[in-house]
Design a protein around this motif. Structure first.
Motif, PDB file in Angstrom:
ATOM      1  N   ARG A 115       0.834  -1.194   0.000  1.00 47.92           N
ATOM      2  CA  ARG A 115       0.000   0.000   0.000  1.00 47.92           C
ATOM      3  C   ARG A 115       0.874   1.251   0.000  1.00 47.92           C
ATOM      4  NH1 ARG A 115      -5.185   0.265   1.968  1.00 47.92           N
ATOM      5  NH2 ARG A 115      -5.359  -1.406   0.461  1.00 47.92           N
ATOM      6  N   HIS A 116       1.970   1.223   0.785  1.00 53.58           N
ATOM      7  CA  HIS A 116       2.846   2.385   0.883  1.00 53.58           C
ATOM      8  C   HIS A 116       3.614   2.613  -0.416  1.00 53.58           C
ATOM      9  CE1 HIS A 116       2.829   1.997   5.549  1.00 53.58           C
ATOM     10  NE2 HIS A 116       1.667   2.328   5.037  1.00 53.58           N
ATOM     11  N   GLY A 126       1.901   7.561  -5.911  1.00 53.53           N
ATOM     12  CA  GLY A 126       0.776   8.447  -6.184  1.00 53.53           C
ATOM     13  C   GLY A 126       1.047   9.876  -5.745  1.00 53.53           C
ATOM     14  N   ASN A 127       1.587  10.042  -4.534  1.00 57.10           N
ATOM     15  CA  ASN A 127       1.861  11.378  -4.011  1.00 57.10           C
ATOM     16  C   ASN A 127       2.868  11.223  -2.874  1.00 57.10           C
ATOM     17  OD1 ASN A 127       1.898  13.913  -2.894  1.00 57.10           O
ATOM     18  ND2 ASN A 127      -0.323  14.191  -2.947  1.00 57.10           N
ATOM     19  N   ALA A 181       2.354  13.434   0.208  1.00 64.13           N
ATOM     20  CA  ALA A 181       1.258  12.971   1.062  1.00 64.13           C
ATOM     21  C   ALA A 181       1.698  11.759   1.870  1.00 64.13           C
ATOM     22  CB  ALA A 181       0.037  12.636   0.221  1.00 64.13           C
ATOM     23  N   ARG A 208       3.876  12.921   4.722  1.00 64.88           N
ATOM     24  CA  ARG A 208       3.117  13.549   5.806  1.00 64.88           C
ATOM     25  C   ARG A 208       2.291  12.532   6.575  1.00 64.88           C
ATOM     26  NH1 ARG A 208       0.185  18.550   3.280  1.00 64.88           N
ATOM     27  NH2 ARG A 208       1.898  19.454   2.103  1.00 64.88           N
ATOM     28  N   ALA A 209       1.946  11.417   5.915  1.00 64.54           N
ATOM     29  CA  ALA A 209       1.177  10.378   6.609  1.00 64.54           C
ATOM     30  C   ALA A 209       2.088   9.525   7.493  1.00 64.54           C
ATOM     31  CB  ALA A 209       0.448   9.499   5.597  1.00 64.54           C
ATOM     32  N   ILE A 229       4.814   7.822   6.460  1.00 60.13           N
ATOM     33  CA  ILE A 229       5.451   6.701   5.770  1.00 60.13           C
ATOM     34  C   ILE A 229       6.917   7.047   5.526  1.00 60.13           C
ATOM     35  CG2 ILE A 229       5.509   5.409   3.603  1.00 60.13           C
ATOM     36  CD1 ILE A 229       2.466   5.838   3.453  1.00 60.13           C
ATOM     37  N   LEU A 237     -12.219  13.149 -14.782  1.00 65.67           N
ATOM     38  CA  LEU A 237     -12.829  12.554 -13.597  1.00 65.67           C
ATOM     39  C   LEU A 237     -13.245  13.571 -12.547  1.00 65.67           C
ATOM     40  CD1 LEU A 237     -10.771   9.299 -13.101  1.00 65.67           C
ATOM     41  CD2 LEU A 237     -13.208   9.495 -13.492  1.00 65.67           C
ATOM     42  N   ARG A 238     -12.532  14.700 -12.496  1.00 67.59           N
ATOM     43  CA  ARG A 238     -12.829  15.668 -11.438  1.00 67.59           C
ATOM     44  C   ARG A 238     -14.239  16.209 -11.560  1.00 67.59           C
ATOM     45  NH1 ARG A 238      -7.949  17.410  -9.265  1.00 67.59           N
ATOM     46  NH2 ARG A 238      -7.141  15.460  -8.543  1.00 67.59           N
ATOM     47  N   ASP A 286      -3.366  21.883   0.131  1.00 66.02           N
ATOM     48  CA  ASP A 286      -3.159  20.872  -0.919  1.00 66.02           C
ATOM     49  C   ASP A 286      -3.699  19.505  -0.500  1.00 66.02           C
ATOM     50  OD1 ASP A 286      -1.359  20.047   0.921  1.00 66.02           O
ATOM     51  OD2 ASP A 286       0.418  20.296  -0.313  1.00 66.02           O
ATOM     52  N   ALA A 342      -3.003  16.811   0.658  1.00 65.02           N
ATOM     53  CA  ALA A 342      -2.120  15.653   0.844  1.00 65.02           C
ATOM     54  C   ALA A 342      -2.869  14.326   0.738  1.00 65.02           C
ATOM     55  CB  ALA A 342      -1.390  15.748   2.181  1.00 65.02           C
ATOM     56  N   LEU A 343      -3.539  14.131  -0.378  1.00 69.93           N
ATOM     57  CA  LEU A 343      -4.182  12.841  -0.643  1.00 69.93           C
ATOM     58  C   LEU A 343      -3.455  12.135  -1.778  1.00 69.93           C
ATOM     59  CD1 LEU A 343      -7.924  13.970  -0.580  1.00 69.93           C
ATOM     60  CD2 LEU A 343      -6.673  12.798   1.225  1.00 69.93           C
ATOM     61  N   CYS A 344      -3.490  10.811  -1.769  1.00 68.54           N
ATOM     62  CA  CYS A 344      -2.921  10.042  -2.877  1.00 68.54           C
ATOM     63  C   CYS A 344      -4.046   9.765  -3.868  1.00 68.54           C
ATOM     64  CB  CYS A 344      -2.312   8.737  -2.378  1.00 68.54           C
ATOM     65  SG  CYS A 344      -0.788   8.984  -1.477  1.00 68.54           S
ATOM     66  N   ASP A 345      -4.014  10.444  -5.004  1.00 62.85           N
ATOM     67  CA  ASP A 345      -5.094  10.338  -5.988  1.00 62.85           C
ATOM     68  C   ASP A 345      -5.323   8.915  -6.483  1.00 62.85           C
ATOM     69  OD1 ASP A 345      -5.848  12.902  -5.924  1.00 62.85           O
ATOM     70  OD2 ASP A 345      -4.833  13.531  -7.748  1.00 62.85           O
ATOM     71  N   ASN A 346      -4.265   8.122  -6.498  1.00 67.08           N
ATOM     72  CA  ASN A 346      -4.391   6.781  -7.072  1.00 67.08           C
ATOM     73  C   ASN A 346      -4.980   5.777  -6.094  1.00 67.08           C
ATOM     74  OD1 ASN A 346      -2.038   7.070  -5.526  1.00 67.08           O
ATOM     75  ND2 ASN A 346      -1.095   5.311  -6.513  1.00 67.08           N
ATOM     76  N   LEU A 347      -5.037   6.138  -4.802  1.00 72.20           N
ATOM     77  CA  LEU A 347      -5.567   5.196  -3.806  1.00 72.20           C
ATOM     78  C   LEU A 347      -7.047   5.485  -3.548  1.00 72.20           C
ATOM     79  CD1 LEU A 347      -2.682   5.097  -1.188  1.00 72.20           C
ATOM     80  CD2 LEU A 347      -3.092   3.578  -3.116  1.00 72.20           C
ATOM     81  N   ALA A 365      -8.108   3.603   1.688  1.00 73.96           N
ATOM     82  CA  ALA A 365      -6.651   3.585   1.761  1.00 73.96           C
ATOM     83  C   ALA A 365      -6.108   4.947   2.172  1.00 73.96           C
ATOM     84  CB  ALA A 365      -6.063   3.175   0.406  1.00 73.96           C
ATOM     85  N   LEU A 382      -3.986   5.871   5.575  1.00 74.21           N
ATOM     86  CA  LEU A 382      -2.612   5.857   5.080  1.00 74.21           C
ATOM     87  C   LEU A 382      -1.616   6.095   6.219  1.00 74.21           C
ATOM     88  CD1 LEU A 382      -1.129   5.492   2.439  1.00 74.21           C
ATOM     89  CD2 LEU A 382      -1.030   7.958   2.205  1.00 74.21           C
ATOM     90  N   GLY A 383      -0.651   5.218   6.299  1.00 77.53           N
ATOM     91  CA  GLY A 383       0.385   5.364   7.317  1.00 77.53           C
ATOM     92  C   GLY A 383       0.011   4.776   8.665  1.00 77.53           C
ATOM     93  N   ALA A 410      -9.075  10.435  -6.876  1.00 75.17           N
ATOM     94  CA  ALA A 410      -8.985  11.266  -8.085  1.00 75.17           C
ATOM     95  C   ALA A 410     -10.361  11.481  -8.691  1.00 75.17           C
ATOM     96  CB  ALA A 410      -8.062  10.607  -9.106  1.00 75.17           C
ATOM     97  N   ALA A 411     -11.270  10.520  -8.446  1.00 70.57           N
ATOM     98  CA  ALA A 411     -12.595  10.603  -9.064  1.00 70.57           C
ATOM     99  C   ALA A 411     -13.561  11.478  -8.266  1.00 70.57           C
ATOM    100  CB  ALA A 411     -13.170   9.192  -9.208  1.00 70.57           C
ATOM    101  N   LEU A 412     -13.112  12.022  -7.126  1.00 68.44           N
ATOM    102  CA  LEU A 412     -14.032  12.769  -6.272  1.00 68.44           C
ATOM    103  C   LEU A 412     -13.965  14.270  -6.549  1.00 68.44           C
ATOM    104  CD1 LEU A 412     -13.444  10.949  -2.885  1.00 68.44           C
ATOM    105  CD2 LEU A 412     -15.150  10.473  -4.623  1.00 68.44           C
ATOM    106  N   ARG A 435     -13.101  15.688  -1.574  1.00 68.08           N
ATOM    107  CA  ARG A 435     -11.702  15.489  -1.210  1.00 68.08           C
ATOM    108  C   ARG A 435     -11.388  16.221   0.094  1.00 68.08           C
ATOM    109  NH1 ARG A 435      -8.177  14.327  -5.359  1.00 68.08           N
ATOM    110  NH2 ARG A 435      -6.783  16.012  -4.816  1.00 68.08           N
ATOM    111  N   LYS A 443      -9.822  12.134   7.809  1.00 68.38           N
ATOM    112  CA  LYS A 443      -8.539  11.548   8.183  1.00 68.38           C
ATOM    113  C   LYS A 443      -8.109  12.019   9.581  1.00 68.38           C
ATOM    114  CE  LYS A 443      -4.274  11.144   5.533  1.00 68.38           C
ATOM    115  NZ  LYS A 443      -3.629  11.589   4.298  1.00 68.38           N
TER     116      LYS A 443
END
Lengths: 407, 292
Positions: free
Chosen positions: A275-276, A282-283, A286, A289-290, A292, A406-407, B111, B113-118, B122, B126-127, B170-172, B177, B184
């Motif tokens: 997952r990490h 992905g970011n 982020a 900051r989480a 990881i 998608l946005r 910003d 701090a989200l991972c768009d792909n997850l 998740a 995260l973390g 990413a879809a939201l 978001r 979180k």
């Protein structure tokens, strides 16, 4: 406060659970949205296979050729898997083929000229791969040198080491066990019996997850979807078994590759580490900051990638029954192409370990088919260059569409 | 520096003066005499700040007023040159972001701090993923089911509507978001939530969703600090407004008996030009409190 209270009582009814869409509805929706997943890749593979079957006058689908093709892609598969891991964190590793050749050479030199036992030779080759990856990872993750340059330097440097190790251009592999890895097959009935418990385990896992989700009161995937997925696994396994069984059985090197794919699928899909890795791709900010350890993840990924490349190099040396100072010029391209064709994004964080299977089948079929048509390296390189370019272009376009649509 | 090092004379910002909002006892977070200089630039001068549980405080000010510096001091990104921080009445030392997190202070930056792909689950975990124990130490797969259950519970608590919590973020939409980023912090058991420009990039409907969510945070007893340029949003959701200008706290307003014009004049210093001449935060506070 009065204006507030009116907004506070705004209706926020929970969304009613809509009836889950049926299989055809989902398919139609996906066709409409252009979200076809791996379908175009599968169709491309079928088209390539039919094309070569016709032009080679029926040799392509001959059992021996198919088995040969599978043997050919064992090395591409391992390097492709390595490429997937590196691409997932949005980095690149140009040294994979050089590391594979170097580790193959370490294996052969230790076994043939130093008289080391097969186990010592194999472990040494893999440890060399791991150390090489650790060094790459240190420069990339800790010192923040771009991976493109670090691994380019590694590619050049290890090519030199390889030539230094093999002053006479090549050494033959004498040990029967080591050369047997690629030459031996798992034969009937074991090759047929082996997948049965694995598939049964898979189906049981799916059912167990359903039961647990039901108990937790969570939404369920429709039953047809679970059935379709399990059915696909069974159909693919049976087809593969028919191919293997019509020649000699399952090649050992294929067995090793499939095991590695399964292990890495489990790691990437079901562990926090996996997952990490996706999060870093992905970011990265982020992820940091989480909490990881981004540096650690990067170092681990480069170490794993080079280790997998080392295994690929061992399989290549076993298949060639020798080590050569000449690095296969298309191997690196093949590996990255296999990953990207299978749907792994160059921009990080997107794609699955299983991408390697489809990707390396396409690359392997192209090479194998062009060999059957007696085409030289010139044509092979040109075709593969075009295929890689198409795959990368599709990736870039998909990414742009996702970002805007998608946005 | 010496003239800023001593804490403000107490009394200017006495909680009792604020009326009947939930301001009894110790603030959830209290800062006294915070100063911070970047080279020759004095970003914060002897600033006091406090937020109570169950209260939303708006932190406003023009660009360069010191809002970000103050937030960074609270969240551990910057260490102030002087001043003290109290969390729940206890003296606290915050020298790195992890300190703030451990004290129950969470910051949602612009910003996000989200991972768009997850997917949503998740991202929420995260973390700090929850894990099963298949084989101790060696095999500890993710506990997706429990994470999904807790994720939908917290989203329900915040009344966030999302088509599926298994879609990639990413879809939201922007508002969704923002909600995920706030959810979180709830999952981390935050006591104090700092929101940096939560509505800056949002449309009208999404802004309303986010403001609604901020009220929900307050109602569940959290201390919320909202940094915003948008006074309309601030007035809709906050209980108190703290105004910074040129690194000093120049005014505090109770929104129930304040007009946006008063806040604007405090931000720009239009009517209170003499405050600046005195070069001291205490006077500014006092005069503004009188004006109220």
């Amino acid at each position: 406060m009065t204006s507030q209270s009116s907004t506070e009582s705004a209706p926020v009814a929970p969304t009613p659970a809509a009836a889950p869409p049926g299989p055809f509805e989902v398919l139609r929706k996906r066709l409409f949205q252009g979200d076809l997943g791996q379908l175009p890749v599968v169709l491309t593979l079928i088209l390539i296979a039919i094309f070569f079957e016709i032009t080679s006058k029926g040799i392509f689908f001959a059992p021996q050729n198919l088995s040969n093709l599978i043997l050919q892609i064992a090395t591409i598969g391992f390097l492709g898997l390595a490429a997937v891991l590196v691409l997932l964190i949005a980095e690149i590793d140009l040294s994979l083929a050089a590391v594979a050749s170097l580790c193959g050479a370490v294996l052969v030199v230790l076994s043939a000229t130093k008289g080391a036992s097969p186990a010592v030779a194999i472990i040494s080759a893999i440890v060399v791969g791991a150390v090489v990856g650790l060094v790459n990872g240190f420069f990339i993750a800790v010192l923040r040198v771009p991976s493109f340059i670090v691994t380019l330097a590694a590619l050049i440097g290890y090519t030199g080491v390889l030539i230094h190790l093999l002053p006479n251009a090549s050494i033959r592999l004498i040990d029967p066990f080591l050369s047997g890895i690629a030459a031996n097959y798992l034969t009937f009935p074991w090759d047929v019996l082996l997948p049965v418990p694995l598939i049964a385990l898979y189906v049981l896992m799916q059912l167990w997850t359903r039961i647990r989700r039901q108990r937790a009161g969570l939404s369920q995937a429709p039953l047809w979807e679970v059935g379709a997925r399990a059915g696909a696994v069974v159909v693919v396994s049976v087809l593969a078994l028919i191919v293997f069984e019509s020649y000699r059985g399952i090649p050992f090197s294929t067995l090793i590759l499939v095991t590695a794919l399964l292990v890495f699928w489990l790691i990437m899909r079901f562990t926090a580490f996996g997952r990490h890795v996706y999060a870093v791709g992905g970011n990265a900010e982020a992820a940091r900051r989480a909490g990881i350890g981004v540096v650690g993840i990067r170092v681990a990924v480069f170490t794993l990638a080079s280790t997998l490349a080392a295994v690929g190099g061992v399989l290549a040396a076993s298949r060639a029954i020798s080590a050569s100072a000449q690095i296969n010029p298309t191997l690196l391209l093949d590996a990255i192409a296999a990953a990207v064709i299978g749907g792994v994004s160059l921009f990080g964080g997107r794609g699955s370990v299983w991408a390697v299977v489809l990707g390396s089948l396409i690359i392997g079929s192209l090479e194998n088919g062009l060999d059957l048509l007696n085409q030289g390296t010139d044509v092979k390189l040109m075709v593969e260059g075009v295929v890689l370019l198409i795959a990368v272009t599709v990736d870039a376009i998909t990414r742009r569409r996702n970002a805007t649509g998608l946005r | 520096m010496a003239e800023y090092a001593s804490p403000n004379p107490s009394g200017n910002e006495a909680p009792g003066a604020q009326g009947q909002t939930a301001q009894q006892g110790e603030p959830a977070l209290r800062l006294t005499g915070i100063s911070k200089a970047f080279g020759a630039v004095q970003a914060l001068r002897n600033v006091d700040f406090e937020v109570y549980s169950g209260e939303v405080v708006g932190l406003v000010g023009d660009n360069g007023a010191g809002k970000s510096t103050l937030i960074k001091a609270i969240s551990g990104v910057n260490i102030p040159d002087s001043g003290q921080i109290f969390v729940g009445g206890k003296h606290a030392t915050i020298t790195k972001p992890a300190d703030a997190t451990n004290l129950g202070i969470e910051t949602v930056y612009q910003d996000l701090a989200l991972c768009d792909n997850l997917d949503v689950v998740a991202n929420l975990f995260l973390g700090r993923e929850e894990r099963n124990v298949l084989i101790p130490v060696i095999a500890r797969p993710l506990d997706e089911i429990d994470m999904e259950r807790r994720a939908s519970a917290v989203l329900k608590q915040l009344d966030v509507k999302i088509p599926s919590i298994r879609v990639p973020v990413a879809a939201l939409s922007g508002g969704q978001r923002q909600s995920i980023a706030v959810a979180k912090t709830i999952l981390r058991n935050a006591q104090v939530v700092l929101l940096d420009e939560p509505t800056a990039a949002l449309g009208v409907a999404q802004t309303r969703q986010v403001l609604q969510m901020i009220r929900r945070l307050r109602d569940s007893g959290l201390a919320v600090v909202v940094i915003s340029h948008n006074l309309a949003d601030v007035f809709e959701v906050v209980d108190r407004v703290v105004v910074l200008r040129l690194g000093q706290r120049v005014a505090t307003f109770d929104v129930r008996n304040t007009t946006p014009e008063q806040v604007v004049s405090a931000i720009t210093g239009a009517e209170f030009g003499e405050i600046m001449k005195s070069d001291g935060a205490a006077n500014g506070n006092a005069s503004q409190e009188n004006a109220k």
